[in-house]
Design a protein around this motif. Structure first.
Motif, mmCIF file in Angstrom:
data_model
loop_
_atom_site.group_PDB
_atom_site.id
_atom_site.type_symbol
_atom_site.label_atom_id
_atom_site.label_comp_id
_atom_site.label_asym_id
_atom_site.label_seq_id
_atom_site.Cartn_x
_atom_site.Cartn_y
_atom_site.Cartn_z
ATOM 1 N N GLU B 235 0.880 -1.091 -0.011
ATOM 2 C CA GLU B 235 -0.013 -0.058 0.049
ATOM 3 C C GLU B 235 0.849 1.305 0.007
ATOM 4 N N VAL B 236 0.743 2.018 -0.769
ATOM 5 C CA VAL B 236 1.524 3.452 -0.943
ATOM 6 C C VAL B 236 0.695 4.631 -0.428
ATOM 7 N N GLU B 237 1.578 4.873 0.826
ATOM 8 C CA GLU B 237 0.851 5.891 1.507
ATOM 9 C C GLU B 237 2.058 7.119 1.565
ATOM 10 N N ILE B 238 1.630 8.051 0.939
ATOM 11 C CA ILE B 238 2.652 9.167 0.802
ATOM 12 C C ILE B 238 2.115 10.623 1.337
ATOM 13 N N LEU B 239 2.505 10.753 2.552
ATOM 14 C CA LEU B 239 2.275 12.359 3.017
ATOM 15 C C LEU B 239 3.347 13.268 2.585
ATOM 16 N N SER B 240 2.859 14.222 1.632
ATOM 17 C CA SER B 240 3.928 14.969 1.028
ATOM 18 C C SER B 240 3.431 16.173 0.567
ATOM 19 N N LYS B 241 3.820 17.263 0.710
ATOM 20 C CA LYS B 241 3.291 18.557 0.282
ATOM 21 C C LYS B 241 3.860 18.687 -0.948
ATOM 22 N N ARG B 242 5.048 18.077 -1.270
ATOM 23 C CA ARG B 242 5.675 18.257 -2.672
ATOM 24 C C ARG B 242 4.827 17.538 -3.582
ATOM 25 N N TRP B 243 4.334 16.052 -3.196
ATOM 26 C CA TRP B 243 3.661 15.379 -4.311
ATOM 27 C C TRP B 243 2.189 15.720 -4.238
ATOM 28 N N TRP B 244 1.633 16.304 -3.051
ATOM 29 C CA TRP B 244 0.228 16.697 -3.265
ATOM 30 C C TRP B 244 0.027 17.967 -4.326
ATOM 31 N N ALA B 245 1.192 18.406 -4.605
ATOM 32 C CA ALA B 245 1.081 19.741 -5.462
ATOM 33 C C ALA B 245 0.815 19.264 -6.913
ATOM 34 N N GLU B 246 1.156 17.905 -7.268
ATOM 35 C CA GLU B 246 1.068 17.432 -8.642
ATOM 36 C C GLU B 246 -0.358 16.835 -8.990
ATOM 37 N N ASP B 247 -0.288 16.537 -10.243
ATOM 38 C CA ASP B 247 -1.592 16.031 -10.724
ATOM 39 C C ASP B 247 -1.577 14.652 -10.356
ATOM 40 N N PRO B 248 -2.724 14.270 -9.691
ATOM 41 C CA PRO B 248 -2.920 12.821 -9.223
ATOM 42 C C PRO B 248 -2.709 11.730 -10.088
ATOM 43 N N ASP B 249 -3.192 11.855 -11.463
ATOM 44 C CA ASP B 249 -2.900 11.033 -12.392
ATOM 45 C C ASP B 249 -1.347 10.839 -12.757
ATOM 46 N N GLU B 250 -0.677 11.823 -12.743
ATOM 47 C CA GLU B 250 0.847 11.808 -12.992
ATOM 48 C C GLU B 250 1.290 10.958 -11.750
ATOM 49 N N VAL B 251 0.989 11.433 -10.429
ATOM 50 C CA VAL B 251 1.437 10.829 -9.425
ATOM 51 C C VAL B 251 1.227 9.126 -9.329
ATOM 52 N N LEU B 252 0.171 8.775 -10.002
ATOM 53 C CA LEU B 252 -0.167 7.482 -9.973
ATOM 54 C C LEU B 252 0.817 6.852 -10.805
ATOM 55 N N VAL B 253 0.775 7.309 -12.127
ATOM 56 C CA VAL B 253 1.654 6.944 -13.147
ATOM 57 C C VAL B 253 3.237 6.722 -12.561
ATOM 58 N N GLU B 254 3.563 7.751 -11.772
ATOM 59 C CA GLU B 254 4.961 7.549 -11.026
ATOM 60 C C GLU B 254 4.870 6.506 -10.297
ATOM 61 N N ILE B 255 3.988 6.380 -9.472
ATOM 62 C CA ILE B 255 3.751 5.331 -8.424
ATOM 63 C C ILE B 255 4.035 3.922 -8.936
ATOM 64 N N LYS B 256 3.026 3.697 -10.105
ATOM 65 C CA LYS B 256 3.202 2.347 -10.739
ATOM 66 C C LYS B 256 4.283 2.033 -11.292
ATOM 67 N N ARG B 257 5.220 2.963 -11.671
ATOM 68 C CA ARG B 257 6.504 2.892 -12.361
ATOM 69 C C ARG B 257 7.487 2.333 -11.149
ATOM 70 N N ARG B 258 7.305 3.020 -10.094
ATOM 71 C CA ARG B 258 8.323 2.970 -8.940
ATOM 72 C C ARG B 258 7.912 1.691 -8.121
ATOM 73 N N HIS B 259 6.658 1.328 -8.322
ATOM 74 C CA HIS B 259 6.298 0.032 -7.391
ATOM 75 C C HIS B 259 6.956 -1.297 -8.315
ATOM 76 N N VAL B 260 7.135 -1.111 -9.679
ATOM 77 C CA VAL B 260 7.990 -2.184 -10.204
ATOM 78 C C VAL B 260 9.496 -2.003 -10.037
ATOM 79 N N THR B 261 10.116 -0.772 -10.074
ATOM 80 C CA THR B 261 11.595 -0.764 -9.844
ATOM 81 C C THR B 261 11.926 -0.586 -8.633
ATOM 82 N N ALA B 262 11.133 -0.172 -7.634
ATOM 83 C CA ALA B 262 11.682 0.413 -6.277
ATOM 84 C C ALA B 262 11.053 -0.309 -5.014
ATOM 85 N N VAL B 263 10.194 -1.418 -5.139
ATOM 86 C CA VAL B 263 9.309 -1.944 -4.223
ATOM 87 C C VAL B 263 9.792 -3.572 -4.519
#
Lengths: 263, 263
Positions: B235-263
Motif C-alpha cells: 500500500e503506497v501511503e505518501i504524506l507529502s506537500k511536494r507530491w500533493w501539489a502534482e496532478d494525481p494522475d501523474e502521481v499514480l503513473v509515477e507510483i506504478k513505475r516505482r512499484h516495479v523498480t523500487a518495491v
C-alpha cells in the motif's frame, strides 16, 4: 547535578574563549567543546585556559562518522585532542549511511569495525569512548546507532574504555529505556539535556531548552542517577536556530534557571 | 505484490470517488481510504462503489488516538466503517502524549486500555485491528507506539483479532527489525511503502515515493514476505506537500513505475 555548557549551545556568537569566560562568569563549572571551536582556539591554549578556569571537561564533541572517508585518522586526532584537554570522554556520533548507499547493515558494520580500530589508541590515551545513540530520525545522515540497547551491545563487545553518552532528546521515546538505563549502570559517562518541542520544525536545529518541551527530564535524570551515573554533571546541548539568535549571556541565565526548575 | 492506493497520497486533489475511479483507470487493484474522505462520500455509497469496482480494501485509516477525549466512541465508529467497506484491517495510529502531559508511561497505558476496550466490538464485527508502530519522531503528538516489538507485545496481550501494519518509513531504522518481523510472521496484516528522503524537511509531510530516499524497500519487502505476510499488497501511503501539489494522475503513473523498480 552540576551544569556543563556544551559549546554548540551558543555556537553562532561565541568561540571557545568566550565560552570559557562565560562559564566562569555565570558560575557554570563544566564545559564540553566541539572540535571546531577547540581547533580554532588551539588545543594547547584551550587546555591551559580551561584548566586555569577550573572547569571540568564533561566531553569532547565529537568523534565517529565511521561511514565517511578518512574516519579512522580523524578519530585518532579527536582522541589526541580529548586527551590534551582532559575530557572525561570523547562523544561518538557514529555516522549515517555511507554516501549514496542504502546499506544500513553495512553502515552498522563500518561503525563496529571503526570502533574496534580506534580503541587501542583510545585506551592508550586514557580517553573513554562514549557511544551516543542518536534519535532514529538521524539514522540516514548522522547515526545508524539509534538505541541505547544497540550502544550497550557495542560496549559489551568493545570492552574496557567504552561507555555511553545519554541525551534525553535522543532516547526519551524508547519503550525499552528504563531497562536499558539500568543495564547501562555506571557505563553512563555523559548525561545531556535539552527538550523535544511540539511541534518540532527541524529534524536537527529545533531543540528546546529544558522545560520547553515534553520530555520528563527529571524522571530520566532520576533513572540515570539510580542506575549508577556518578558523573554529577548535566550537560546542556542545544542545537537551535531560535536560541542561537539570542544573546549568549541571556541564554546562559535562562539555562541556569531551567537547570534548577526543569532538570 | 500488488499495488494499493492509500487515499492520503492524493488527498489535496481527489476525494474518495475520484480515488476509486483513478485506481480503476490506472489498473491499481487495492485501495485504503482515510475516514475523512470515506465519510465525505458516505459509507454505504463508498462500500457499493468500491465493491462494484472490484477493489480490495487493504485498510481503513485510521483508528486510535486513545489519549484524546472521546477516543473509544470514535474507534467504535471506525470499526463500524471498516466493517461496512470490508476493510482487511482498521489501522491504528495510537496517539501521542495526552494534551499538556509529559506522562509517556501514562499515555502508553491509555493506549493499552483503549485497545482492550474496543476489541470486543472489533471481534464482533470481524474487523482486524492493525497496530501501526509510528516513527519515534511522532511520539509526542501522534503515536507513543514506536516500535514493532512494542506493537507485538500488545498483540500478544490482546490476542485474536489483532495484527500489525508495517510501514517501512516508520521502522526501517530499527536495529531489531529483522528479528521482530520474523516474530510478527502472519500477524503482519498490512504493508505500507514510501521512502525516507535526505534531507527530510518536515517531520510529517515530507515522505518520498519509493526510490526517492534511502530505505532499502525490496529488502524489507523480502523480509516481510519470508516472515509470512500473505496479504499480497503493498500500500503506497505518501504524506507529502511536494507530491500533493502534482496532478494525481501523474502521481499514480509515477507510483506504478516505482512499484516495479523500487518495491
Amino acid at each position: 547535578m552540576q551544569l556543563s555548557l556544551n559549546t554548540v549551545t551558543v555556537r553562532e556568537k561565541w568561540g571557545l574563549p568566550a565560552c570559557i569566560e562565560g562559564a566562569v562568569r555565570h558560575g557554570i563549572p563544566g564545559i564540553a567543546p566541539w572540535r571546531d571551536v577547540l581547533q580554532a582556539m588551539g588545543v594547547e591554549q584551550a587546555a591551559k585556559q580551561i584548566r586555569d578556569a577550573g572547569l571540568t571537561v564533561t566531553g569532547l564533541c565529537r568523534g565517529g562518522m565511521f561511514t565517511q572517508p578518512g574516519a579512522i585518522e580523524e578519530n585518532r586526532r579527536a582522541i589526541a585532542e580529548a586527551h590534551a584537554i582532559g575530557a572525561r570522554c570523547l562523544v561518538m556520533v557514529c555516522g549515517g549511511l555511507a554516501p549514496g548507499s542504502k546499506d544500513l547493515h553495512g553502515a552498522r558494520e563500518a561503525v563496529r569495525e571503526g570502533l574496534h580500530a580506534i580503541m587501542p589508541e583510545a585506551r592508550a590515551a586514557g580517553v573513554t569512548i562514549a557511544l551516543e545513540p542518536l534519535h532514529p530520525m538521524t539514522c540516514a545522515d548522522r547515526s545508524v546507532l539509534s538505541t541505547l540497547s544497540q550502544a550497550l551491545d557495542l560496549c559489551d563487545e568493545l570492552g574496557a574504555g567504552t561507555g555511553v553518552a545519554l541525551d534525553v532528546y535522543h532516547v526519551w521515546w524508547d519503550p525499552d529505556l528504563a531497562r536499558q538505563v539500568a543495564r547501562a549502570g555506571s557505563r553512563i559517562v555523559a548525561f545531556h539535556v535539552c527538550d523535544w518541542k511540539v511541534p518540532t520544525t527541524d529534524t536537527v536545529f529545533d531543540r528546546g531548552l529544558p522545560g520547553e518541551g515534553v520530555i520528563d527530564i527529571p524522571a530520566i535524570r532520576a533513572m540515570v542517577e539510580q542506575a549508577g551515573y556518578t558523573g554529577g554533571f548535566a550537560e546542556v546541548e542545544i542545537l537551535s536556530k531560535r536560541w542561537w539568535a539570542e544573546d549568549p549571556d541571556e541564554v546562559l541565565v535562562e539555562i541556569k534557571r531551567r537547570h534548577v526548575t526543569a532538570v
